[in-house]
Design a protein around this motif. Structure first.
Motif, PDB file in Angstrom:
ATOM      1  N   GLY A 182      52.876   0.766  -4.964  1.00 40.74           N
ATOM      2  CA  GLY A 182      52.119  -0.405  -5.465  1.00 40.74           C
ATOM      3  C   GLY A 182      52.711  -1.595  -4.592  1.00 40.74           C
ATOM      4  N   GLY A 183      53.974  -1.831  -4.946  1.00 39.42           N
ATOM      5  CA  GLY A 183      54.758  -2.699  -4.199  1.00 39.42           C
ATOM      6  C   GLY A 183      54.683  -3.042  -2.665  1.00 39.42           C
ATOM      7  N   THR A 184      54.734  -1.850  -1.946  1.00 35.83           N
ATOM      8  CA  THR A 184      54.628  -1.953  -0.516  1.00 35.83           C
ATOM      9  C   THR A 184      53.317  -2.226  -0.130  1.00 35.83           C
ATOM     10  OG1 THR A 184      54.734   0.468  -0.529  1.00 35.83           O
ATOM     11  CG2 THR A 184      56.670  -0.557  -0.080  1.00 35.83           C
ATOM     12  N   ALA A 185      52.211  -1.820  -0.905  1.00 31.05           N
ATOM     13  CA  ALA A 185      50.792  -2.027  -0.675  1.00 31.05           C
ATOM     14  C   ALA A 185      50.535  -3.477  -0.620  1.00 31.05           C
ATOM     15  CB  ALA A 185      49.864  -1.304  -1.631  1.00 31.05           C
ATOM     16  N   LEU A 186      51.036  -3.952  -1.741  1.00 29.21           N
ATOM     17  CA  LEU A 186      50.801  -5.451  -2.083  1.00 29.21           C
ATOM     18  C   LEU A 186      51.634  -6.445  -0.720  1.00 29.21           C
ATOM     19  CD1 LEU A 186      50.935  -5.947  -5.986  1.00 29.21           C
ATOM     20  CD2 LEU A 186      49.037  -5.656  -4.368  1.00 29.21           C
ATOM     21  N   MET A 187      52.795  -5.784  -0.508  1.00 29.29           N
ATOM     22  CA  MET A 187      53.625  -6.435   0.452  1.00 29.29           C
ATOM     23  C   MET A 187      52.717  -6.412   1.813  1.00 29.29           C
ATOM     24  SD  MET A 187      57.313  -4.739  -0.015  1.00 29.29           S
ATOM     25  CE  MET A 187      58.150  -5.242   1.492  1.00 29.29           C
ATOM     26  N   ALA A 240      50.239  -9.103   1.949  1.00 28.55           N
ATOM     27  CA  ALA A 240      50.708 -10.677   1.928  1.00 28.55           C
ATOM     28  C   ALA A 240      51.055 -10.901   3.323  1.00 28.55           C
ATOM     29  CB  ALA A 240      51.943 -10.705   1.020  1.00 28.55           C
ATOM     30  N   ALA A 241      51.687  -9.972   3.928  1.00 29.85           N
ATOM     31  CA  ALA A 241      52.233 -10.229   5.363  1.00 29.85           C
ATOM     32  C   ALA A 241      51.088 -10.278   6.245  1.00 29.85           C
ATOM     33  CB  ALA A 241      53.130  -9.161   5.544  1.00 29.85           C
ATOM     34  N   ALA A 242      49.895  -9.442   6.060  1.00 29.69           N
ATOM     35  CA  ALA A 242      48.671  -9.587   6.870  1.00 29.69           C
ATOM     36  C   ALA A 242      47.940 -10.814   6.666  1.00 29.69           C
ATOM     37  CB  ALA A 242      47.899  -8.656   6.762  1.00 29.69           C
ATOM     38  N   ARG A 243      48.080 -11.669   5.668  1.00 32.15           N
ATOM     39  CA  ARG A 243      47.313 -12.966   5.467  1.00 32.15           C
ATOM     40  C   ARG A 243      47.612 -13.902   6.615  1.00 32.15           C
ATOM     41  NH1 ARG A 243      47.776 -15.541  -0.294  1.00 32.15           N
ATOM     42  NH2 ARG A 243      48.123 -17.316   1.034  1.00 32.15           N
ATOM     43  N   PRO A 244      46.519 -14.730   6.936  1.00 31.28           N
ATOM     44  CA  PRO A 244      46.505 -15.854   8.038  1.00 31.28           C
ATOM     45  C   PRO A 244      47.959 -16.327   7.673  1.00 31.28           C
ATOM     46  CG  PRO A 244      44.370 -15.588   7.428  1.00 31.28           C
ATOM     47  CD  PRO A 244      45.171 -14.941   6.419  1.00 31.28           C
ATOM     48  N   VAL A 245      48.050 -16.885   6.336  1.00 31.86           N
ATOM     49  CA  VAL A 245      49.465 -17.434   6.226  1.00 31.86           C
ATOM     50  C   VAL A 245      50.274 -16.528   5.065  1.00 31.86           C
ATOM     51  CG1 VAL A 245      50.474 -19.503   4.796  1.00 31.86           C
ATOM     52  CG2 VAL A 245      48.183 -19.762   6.109  1.00 31.86           C
ATOM     53  N   PRO A 246      51.117 -15.724   5.649  1.00 31.22           N
ATOM     54  CA  PRO A 246      51.679 -14.732   4.863  1.00 31.22           C
ATOM     55  C   PRO A 246      52.565 -15.545   3.852  1.00 31.22           C
ATOM     56  CG  PRO A 246      52.365 -14.484   7.404  1.00 31.22           C
ATOM     57  CD  PRO A 246      51.643 -15.896   7.049  1.00 31.22           C
ATOM     58  N   ILE A 247      52.664 -14.772   2.519  1.00 31.42           N
ATOM     59  CA  ILE A 247      53.519 -15.251   1.437  1.00 31.42           C
ATOM     60  C   ILE A 247      54.519 -14.385   0.952  1.00 31.42           C
ATOM     61  CG2 ILE A 247      51.600 -16.942   0.900  1.00 31.42           C
ATOM     62  CD1 ILE A 247      51.052 -14.376  -1.283  1.00 31.42           C
ATOM     63  N   PRO A 248      55.486 -14.858   0.312  1.00 30.29           N
ATOM     64  CA  PRO A 248      56.534 -13.804  -0.192  1.00 30.29           C
ATOM     65  C   PRO A 248      55.985 -13.002  -1.515  1.00 30.29           C
ATOM     66  CG  PRO A 248      57.036 -16.018  -0.863  1.00 30.29           C
ATOM     67  CD  PRO A 248      55.985 -16.192  -0.062  1.00 30.29           C
ATOM     68  N   VAL A 249      56.618 -11.662  -1.204  1.00 31.79           N
ATOM     69  CA  VAL A 249      56.260 -10.671  -2.685  1.00 31.79           C
ATOM     70  C   VAL A 249      57.470 -10.409  -3.022  1.00 31.79           C
ATOM     71  CG1 VAL A 249      55.258  -8.506  -3.187  1.00 31.79           C
ATOM     72  CG2 VAL A 249      54.014  -9.799  -1.575  1.00 31.79           C
ATOM     73  N   TYR A 250      57.675 -10.678  -4.337  1.00 35.83           N
ATOM     74  CA  TYR A 250      58.979 -10.378  -4.953  1.00 35.83           C
ATOM     75  C   TYR A 250      58.630  -9.084  -5.849  1.00 35.83           C
ATOM     76  CZ  TYR A 250      60.415 -14.954  -3.356  1.00 35.83           C
ATOM     77  OH  TYR A 250      60.724 -16.008  -2.378  1.00 35.83           O
TER      78      TYR A 250
END
Ligand SMILES: NC(=O)C1=CN([C@@H]2O[C@H](COP(=O)(O)OP(=O)(O)OC[C@H]3O[C@@H](n4cnc5c(N)ncnc54)[C@H](O)[C@@H]3O)[C@@H](O)[C@H]2O)C=CC1
Ligand SMILES: O=C(O)CCC(=O)C(=O)O
Length: 525
Positions: free
Chosen positions: A245-250, A253-263
Motif C-alpha cells: 500500500g505504501g509503495t503504491a501511494l509513493m 505521489a512521485a508521478a504527479r506533475p508536482v511530486p509530494i512527500p509520502v511519509y
C-alpha cells in the motif's frame, strides 16, 4: 452517539453514493450496522477544495488557538465515552484495556502537541539582523520561519485504530504544524473512524476554525485514496500500513506533475540481538519477556520482535525453552480483519514449509478469525541465502537465527533491510561486542534499545518511530513524538522585508513570544 455512516466533509455530514464499507466484528466475522457508503469523486473534490480554502487561515492561527484546538479534539474524544471503546473493541477484536490505553495515548499525544505548539520552537525562528556597515558588502536583514506545507492526506493504520488513525499521530502532527487534514478512513474500523471524526469536526466548529480544516472520507475501494494522493491541492501524505500500500501511494505521489512527500511507515521485523553474557545470566527470563512482546495485540505491531539473533549455547537453549513454553501456553488471539488473518496464516505456512527452518513452538489452535503464535529457527547461512526469510509475518511469529559467532551476527545485520527498531540484550561483559555493532545498527534502524523490546512506543520528544526504507519511505524523520511535526513544515526566508509586512512570528517585537535564534544564538527570555 448513533453512527450514521456519513462522510464528514468540512462542516457537513453526508452519506456517500458509492459502494459501502461495512464493518465486520473481528471476533465473529458478523457484519455490523450501519453501512458507510463510499465518497464520490465529487466529495473528494469538495473536501480538497475546502482544505485548500482553509489553509491560509488555519496555518496563521496563533499558537494559543491552535493548541486549544488540539486540546478540544482530545476532550471531545474522551467525551465520546464508552461508545467509542465498545465500537472499537467490536471492530478490531482488541481487548478493552488495550483500547482504553490507546485512547489515553491518543489524547496524551494531542495534548503533547498542543504544548509544543504553545512553546513555539518548531516554527524555528532565526533572525540575522542587517549589517549595513559590513565590508566589503553589507549583510541584508534575514528572517526565517517555518510554515505549514499545505493540506495533508492521512491513511490510518488498521492495527492502531485510535493512536495511528483518524486523530492519530499523523493527523495530530499535521494539525499542529498548521496543515488542514483529509483522512481516508481505514475500512477495518469505520464506526470508530466516524466517532473520532465527529469529535474533530465538533472541535473545528467550537474553535471557530475554517470548516475545511478537517474532512473524513470512506471508500470500499482505492479510488478515493489514490485520488487524494494525486490531488494537486494535497501537499503531503501520512500513511501506516503494508509495504504494498505504501509503495503504491509513493508511486502516485512521485508521478504527479508536482511530486509530494509520502511519509509511509511500512514493514519491519525488528531484530533482537541476544549477546552471550546476557543469555548466560538470564536466558530463560529474556525468553519469557520475548514471548510476551511477540504475542502483544496478537502480534499485530510494526514493532513486533520478529527476528532473534543469538550464538548457540546453554543460554540460547534456556531462552528457547522458556519462550517455547510460554508460546505453547499462549491462547490464539483474534486478528484485526479476515484479510490480515489470512495473510498471517499464509506467511506462517510458508515459513513452516521451508526445508531449512524448524518450528520450535506453536500456540494453541483457535477459531477461524484467530491467529496462533509460532516460533521458528534456522542458521545464519540459510537466512543469508534466502531474502524471503526477512519478510514480515504480521502476527505473533518470530524466527530465531543461530549465528556461529559475532561475525556471523554482523553478517546478518549487514544483510538486513531498514528496520524500525533493534533491541540488544546485554550484560556488562557484552558491552565491547555491542559497541562494535552500534555504528552498523545506526545505519539500519530508527531506534536502538537495550534490555527491552520495541513494542509500545513512548510518545515523547526524543522518540524516533521511523527508520530506513522499507521500514519507512523516508528515514530522515519519525511518525511518533513531537519531531513528527517537522514533516509538515518548510522554511521560508524573508530578506529586508519591512517589519509591518512581516508575519507576526518574525516581527521585531516578537508578539507571539516565540523562541528565536538571533545571529545563531538562542535569545535569552
Ligand atoms: N507494519 C505495519 O505497521 C503494518 C503492516 N500491515 C501489513 O499490511 C497488511 C494489510 O493491512 P492493512 O492495514 O489493510 O494495510 P494496507 O496497506 O492494505 O491498507 C492501509 C490503508 O491504505 C489504503 N490502501 C492500501 N493500498 C492502497 C492502494 N494501492 N491505493 C490506495 N489506497 C490503498 C487502504 O485502503 C487502507 O486505508 C497486513 O497484513 C500487514 O502485513 C498492516 C498494519 C500495520
Ligand atoms: O508499538 C507501538 O506502540 C506502535 C506500533 C506501531 O506503530 C504499529 O504497529 O503501527
Amino acid at each position: 452517539m448513533t453512527l450514521r455512516g456519513e462522510n464528514l466533509i468540512g462542516a457537513e455530514a453526508r452519506r456517500g453514493t458509492e459502494a459501502a464499507v461495512r464493518a465486520v466484528a473481528a471476533a465473529t466475522g458478523e457484519s455490523l450496522e450501519p453501512d458507510f457508503p463510499g465518497a464520490s469523486l465529487g466529495d473528494l473534490d469538495r473536501a480538497c477544495a475546502l482544505a485548500e480554502a482553509a489553509f491560509d487561515t488555519y496555518r496563521e492561527t496563533d499558537p494559543e488557538t491552535r493548541a486549544g484546538f488540539l486540546e478540544a479534539i482530545a476532550a471531545n474524544i474522551l467525551e465520546t465515552g464508552d461508545a467509542l471503546v465498545t465500537r472499537c473493541m467490536e471492530e478490531t477484536g482488541l481487548p478493552r484495556p488495550r483500547i482504553e490505553g490507546e485512547r489515553a495515548r491518543t489524547v496524551g499525544q494531542l495534548r503533547l502537541f498542543a504544548d509544543v505548539v504553545r512553546e513555539g520552537s518548531s516554527v524555528a525562528v532565526r533572525i540575522d539582523p542587517a549589517l549595513p556597515d559590513r565590508k566589503p558588502l553589507p549583510r541584508p536583514d534575514l528572517r526565517l520561519r517555518r510554515i505549514a506545507v499545505g493540506p495533508v492526506a492521512v491513511f490510518g493504520a488498521s492495527n492502531f485504530p485510535l493512536a495511528f488513525s483518524v486523530a492519530g499521530g499523523d493527523t495530530a502532527s499535521a494539525l499542529a504544524a498548521g496543515c488542514p487534514v483529509v483522512v481516508k478512513a481505514h475500512p477495518a474500523h469505520p464506526g470508530t473512524s466516524e466517532l473520532v471524526g465527529r469529535a474533530i469536526q465538533k472541535a473545528v466548529a467550537s474553535c471557530g476554525l475554517p470548516e475545511g480544516t478537517f474532512s473524513l472520507l470512506f471508500d470500499a475501494g482505492q479510488s478515493i485514496g489514490q485520488g487524494l494522493v494525486a490531488d494537486p491541492r494535497i501537499a503531503a501524505v501520512g500513511f501506516t500500513g503494508s509495504r504494498r500500500g505504501g509503495t503504491a501511494l509513493m508511486a502516485i505521489a512521485a508521478a504527479r506533475p508536482v511530486p509530494i512527500p509520502v511519509y509511509a511507515e511500512m514493514s519491519s521485523i525488528n531484530p533482537v540481538l541476544l549477546f552471550p553474557g546476557a543469555l548466560a545470566a538470564r536466558g530463560a527470563e529474556i525468553g519469557q519477556a520475548f514471548a510476551a512482546s511477540l504475542t502483544l495485540g496478537a502480534g499485530q505491531f510494526c514493532t513486533n520482535p520478529g527476528l532473534i539473533l543469538a550464538l548457540p549455547g546453554p543460554g540460547l537453549d534456556a531462552f528457547l525453552e522458556a519462550a517455547g513454553a510460554a508460546l505453547r501456553d499462549s491462547p490464539a488471539a483474534t486478528m484485526l480483519t479476515p484479510g490480515i488473518q489470512r495473510a498471517y496464516r499464509e506467511a506462517v505456512a510458508r515459513m513452516a514449509g521451508h526445508a531449512a527452518v524448524t518450528r520450535i513452538a506453536e500456540g494453541a489452535e483457535g477459531r477461524v478469525t484467530q491467529g496462533r503464535a509460532s516460533l521458528f529457527a534456522t542458521d545464519s547461512d540459510v537466512f543469508l541465502a534466502d531474502p524471503a526469510l526477512q519478510e514480515e509475518m504480521f502476527g505473533a511469529s518470530g524466527l530465531v537465527v543461530r549465528c556461529a559467532d559475532l561475525a556471523a551476527m554482523r553478517a546478518v545485520l549487514e544483510h538486513l533491510e531498514g528496520q524500525l527498531t533493534a533491541a540488544l540484550h546485554l550484560a556488562p561483559e557484552d558491552h565491547a561486542a555491542a559497541r562494535d555493532l552500534l555504528p552498523l545498527l545506526e545505519r539500519r534502524v530508527g531506534r536502538i534499545l537495550v534490555n527491552g523490546f520495541g513494542t509500545g512506543v513512548e510518545v515523547a520528544h526524543a522518540m524516533v518511530h521511523g527508520g530506513p526504507y522499507p521500514a519507512t519511505s523516508d528515514g530522515r524523520t519519525t511518525s511518533v513524538g513531537s519531531l513528527a511535526i517537522d514533516r509538515f513544515l518548510r522554511p521560508v526566508s524573508y530578506q529586508d522585508v519591512p517589519d509591518a509586512l512581516l508575519p507576526a512570528a518574525l516581527q521585531a517585537a516578537n508578539p507571539l513570544d516565540l523562541p528565536r535564534r538571533i545571529d545563531g544564538v538562542p535569545e535569552r527570555r
